[in-house]
Design a protein around this motif. Structure first.
Motif, PDB file in Angstrom:
ATOM      1  N   ILE A 208       0.824  -1.212   0.000  1.00 34.41           N
ATOM      2  CA  ILE A 208       0.000   0.000   0.000  1.00 34.41           C
ATOM      3  C   ILE A 208       0.859   1.264   0.000  1.00 34.41           C
ATOM      4  N   ALA A 209       1.855   1.315   0.868  1.00 34.58           N
ATOM      5  CA  ALA A 209       2.674   2.523   0.983  1.00 34.58           C
ATOM      6  C   ALA A 209       3.415   2.811  -0.315  1.00 34.58           C
ATOM      7  N   ASP A 210       3.891   1.762  -0.993  1.00 33.47           N
ATOM      8  CA  ASP A 210       4.578   1.958  -2.271  1.00 33.47           C
ATOM      9  C   ASP A 210       3.622   2.482  -3.337  1.00 33.47           C
ATOM     10  N   GLU A 211       2.402   1.959  -3.368  1.00 39.52           N
ATOM     11  CA  GLU A 211       1.436   2.412  -4.362  1.00 39.52           C
ATOM     12  C   GLU A 211       1.106   3.890  -4.176  1.00 39.52           C
ATOM     13  N   ILE A 212       0.947   4.307  -2.933  1.00 37.22           N
ATOM     14  CA  ILE A 212       0.662   5.716  -2.659  1.00 37.22           C
ATOM     15  C   ILE A 212       1.869   6.574  -3.023  1.00 37.22           C
ATOM     16  N   ALA A 213       3.065   6.103  -2.658  1.00 39.21           N
ATOM     17  CA  ALA A 213       4.290   6.854  -2.949  1.00 39.21           C
ATOM     18  C   ALA A 213       4.512   6.991  -4.449  1.00 39.21           C
ATOM     19  N   GLY A 214       4.246   5.909  -5.195  1.00 38.87           N
ATOM     20  CA  GLY A 214       4.443   5.971  -6.633  1.00 38.87           C
ATOM     21  C   GLY A 214       3.548   6.999  -7.296  1.00 38.87           C
ATOM     22  N   ALA A 215       2.291   7.060  -6.881  1.00 32.74           N
ATOM     23  CA  ALA A 215       1.377   8.054  -7.451  1.00 32.74           C
ATOM     24  C   ALA A 215       1.813   9.474  -7.081  1.00 32.74           C
ATOM     25  N   ALA A 216       2.272   9.652  -5.853  1.00 28.79           N
ATOM     26  CA  ALA A 216       2.726  10.985  -5.432  1.00 28.79           C
ATOM     27  C   ALA A 216       3.930  11.450  -6.241  1.00 28.79           C
ATOM     28  N   SER A 217       4.776  10.511  -6.656  1.00 34.15           N
ATOM     29  CA  SER A 217       5.962  10.866  -7.430  1.00 34.15           C
ATOM     30  C   SER A 217       5.615  11.483  -8.770  1.00 34.15           C
ATOM     31  N   LEU A 218       4.428  11.199  -9.299  1.00 33.36           N
ATOM     32  CA  LEU A 218       4.000  11.834 -10.540  1.00 33.36           C
ATOM     33  C   LEU A 218       3.967  13.345 -10.397  1.00 33.36           C
ATOM     34  N   LEU A 219       3.552  13.828  -9.230  1.00 36.65           N
ATOM     35  CA  LEU A 219       3.512  15.270  -8.984  1.00 36.65           C
ATOM     36  C   LEU A 219       4.864  15.811  -8.541  1.00 36.65           C
ATOM     37  N   MET A 220       5.576  15.033  -7.733  1.00 35.59           N
ATOM     38  CA  MET A 220       6.871  15.492  -7.238  1.00 35.59           C
ATOM     39  C   MET A 220       7.872  15.697  -8.361  1.00 35.59           C
ATOM     40  N   GLY A 221       7.894  14.786  -9.327  1.00 38.25           N
ATOM     41  CA  GLY A 221       8.897  14.829 -10.378  1.00 38.25           C
ATOM     42  C   GLY A 221      10.248  14.343  -9.876  1.00 38.25           C
ATOM     43  N   GLN A 222      11.231  14.309 -10.795  1.00 34.06           N
ATOM     44  CA  GLN A 222      12.557  13.796 -10.469  1.00 34.06           C
ATOM     45  C   GLN A 222      13.647  14.851 -10.620  1.00 34.06           C
ATOM     46  N   ALA A 223      13.301  16.012 -11.119  1.00 33.55           N
ATOM     47  CA  ALA A 223      14.334  17.017 -11.407  1.00 33.55           C
ATOM     48  C   ALA A 223      14.120  18.260 -10.555  1.00 33.55           C
ATOM     49  N   GLY A 224      13.818  19.388 -11.183  1.00 34.91           N
ATOM     50  CA  GLY A 224      13.744  20.644 -10.441  1.00 34.91           C
ATOM     51  C   GLY A 224      12.343  21.155 -10.216  1.00 34.91           C
ATOM     52  N   GLN A 225      11.363  20.264 -10.124  1.00 36.90           N
ATOM     53  CA  GLN A 225       9.973  20.703  -9.997  1.00 36.90           C
ATOM     54  C   GLN A 225       9.704  21.412  -8.675  1.00 36.90           C
ATOM     55  N   GLY A 226      10.410  21.065  -7.629  1.00 30.33           N
ATOM     56  CA  GLY A 226      10.275  21.764  -6.355  1.00 30.33           C
ATOM     57  C   GLY A 226       8.960  21.530  -5.650  1.00 30.33           C
ATOM     58  N   MET A 227       8.401  20.309  -5.758  1.00 28.11           N
ATOM     59  CA  MET A 227       7.146  19.981  -5.063  1.00 28.11           C
ATOM     60  C   MET A 227       7.356  18.706  -4.249  1.00 28.11           C
ATOM     61  N   PRO A 228       8.052  18.825  -3.110  1.00 32.63           N
ATOM     62  CA  PRO A 228       8.448  17.623  -2.365  1.00 32.63           C
ATOM     63  C   PRO A 228       7.437  17.113  -1.353  1.00 32.63           C
ATOM     64  N   ILE A 229       6.278  17.754  -1.255  1.00 31.08           N
ATOM     65  CA  ILE A 229       5.269  17.328  -0.283  1.00 31.08           C
ATOM     66  C   ILE A 229       3.926  17.226  -0.985  1.00 31.08           C
ATOM     67  N   ILE A 230       3.312  16.054  -0.888  1.00 31.65           N
ATOM     68  CA  ILE A 230       2.031  15.809  -1.548  1.00 31.65           C
ATOM     69  C   ILE A 230       0.992  15.408  -0.503  1.00 31.65           C
ATOM     70  N   LEU A 231      -0.154  16.057  -0.548  1.00 36.24           N
ATOM     71  CA  LEU A 231      -1.286  15.726   0.316  1.00 36.24           C
ATOM     72  C   LEU A 231      -2.190  14.747  -0.428  1.00 36.24           C
ATOM     73  N   VAL A 232      -2.476  13.615   0.216  1.00 36.30           N
ATOM     74  CA  VAL A 232      -3.362  12.601  -0.355  1.00 36.30           C
ATOM     75  C   VAL A 232      -4.639  12.573   0.476  1.00 36.30           C
ATOM     76  N   ARG A 233      -5.754  12.742  -0.196  1.00 34.70           N
ATOM     77  CA  ARG A 233      -7.030  12.862   0.517  1.00 34.70           C
ATOM     78  C   ARG A 233      -8.086  11.963  -0.125  1.00 34.70           C
ATOM     79  N   GLY A 234      -8.888  11.305   0.722  1.00 37.09           N
ATOM     80  CA  GLY A 234      -9.999  10.505   0.213  1.00 37.09           C
ATOM     81  C   GLY A 234      -9.738   9.020   0.226  1.00 37.09           C
TER      82      GLY A 234
END
Length: 257
Positions: A208-234
């Protein structure tokens, strides 16, 4: 099992560069206030490993590192800086596989990953001084401390995930996975649960934790996106709370080591 027909992933905005000693709970609160958001009971926050490590001061200056004979020998094989490899060896329990410019190591926490998770990307190298960033000493502990700090604001019962990017043995590319977690069932057993035809499942476990983390990484990105914190709701999770340590397969059960 996870319950919900709609899950939101919201990238927190205006996260400044994190320095050693940073109060991540306060940083999260400031961002939420700026976005006119409030935490709700059962929310999950996915935090990039790098800002956790930065807040904990997990930097090593390569100029302070004296390579061991083992690091020098490894450097001759893979072609990497022997000082960098010395840090990798210090953080590792085993070097699993090597080839030119690649070192796959078993981190002392049990994670098998490139360079034992040690990285030089997305960190400042001040005045030309090379530094590397280590994983948190205790990612599950880091997640638990952050949960306690944020839960103190009310009856929130938050979930916290610290995620990092891992490669996979049989697939190209990296994905987000959980290296630390608190307040969630990181690994959920479905053994004995009937499938849609009534047949009891025998071996299925859901990361479960990996599945949530993987989806959050779509928003975080891997380079210079600068969005290191994702709120998951619902997302409502029903299962015994387990830390991310439960996701690391013991070597005795690993068919490929």
């Amino acid at each position: 099992m996870p319950v919900g027909t709609r899950v939101e992933y919201i990238a927190l905005q205006d996260i400044r560069r994190v320095e050693p000693g940073e109060d991540l709970a306060a940083l999260i609160g400031q961002s939420l206030a700026g976005m006119s958001l409030e935490l709700q009971r059962g929310d999950i926050l996915v935090i990039a490993q790098k800002i956790v490590s930065k807040s904990e001061g997990r930097y090593v200056r390569l100029s302070d590192v004296e390579p061991s004979p083992a690091a020098l020998e490894l450097a001759a094989t893979v072609g990497k800086d022997p000082r960098f490899l010395e840090v990798v060896l210090r953080e590792s329990s085993e070097v699993v596989k090597t080839r030119p410019n690649v070192v796959i190591a078993a981190h002392r926490l049990g994670f098998v990953m490139a360079n034992a998770g040690i990285d030089q990307s997305n960190i400042e190298h001040r005045e030309g001084e090379e530094r590397v960033l280590l994983l948190p000493k205790d990612p599950d502990g880091s997640a638990q401390r952050l949960k306690v700090a944020l839960d103190a604001a009310g009856d929130l019962n938050l979930g916290i995930i610290i995620n990092d990017s891992f490669g996979r043995p049989w697939r190209n590319g990296v994905v987000g996975v959980a290296i630390g977690a608190a307040g969630i069932p990181s690994l959920l057993s479905q053994i004995g649960v009937p499938d849609m035809f009534g047949r009891a499942m025998r071996v299925t476990e859901i990361a479960i934790a990996d599945e949530i983390a993987g989806a959050a990484s779509l928003l975080m990105g891997q380079a210079g996106q600068g969005m290191p914190i994702i709120l998951v709701r619902g997302l409502t999770l029903d299962g015994p709370v387990l830390p991310a340590a439960a996701l690391a397969r013991p070597k005795s059960q690993d068919m490929f080591r």
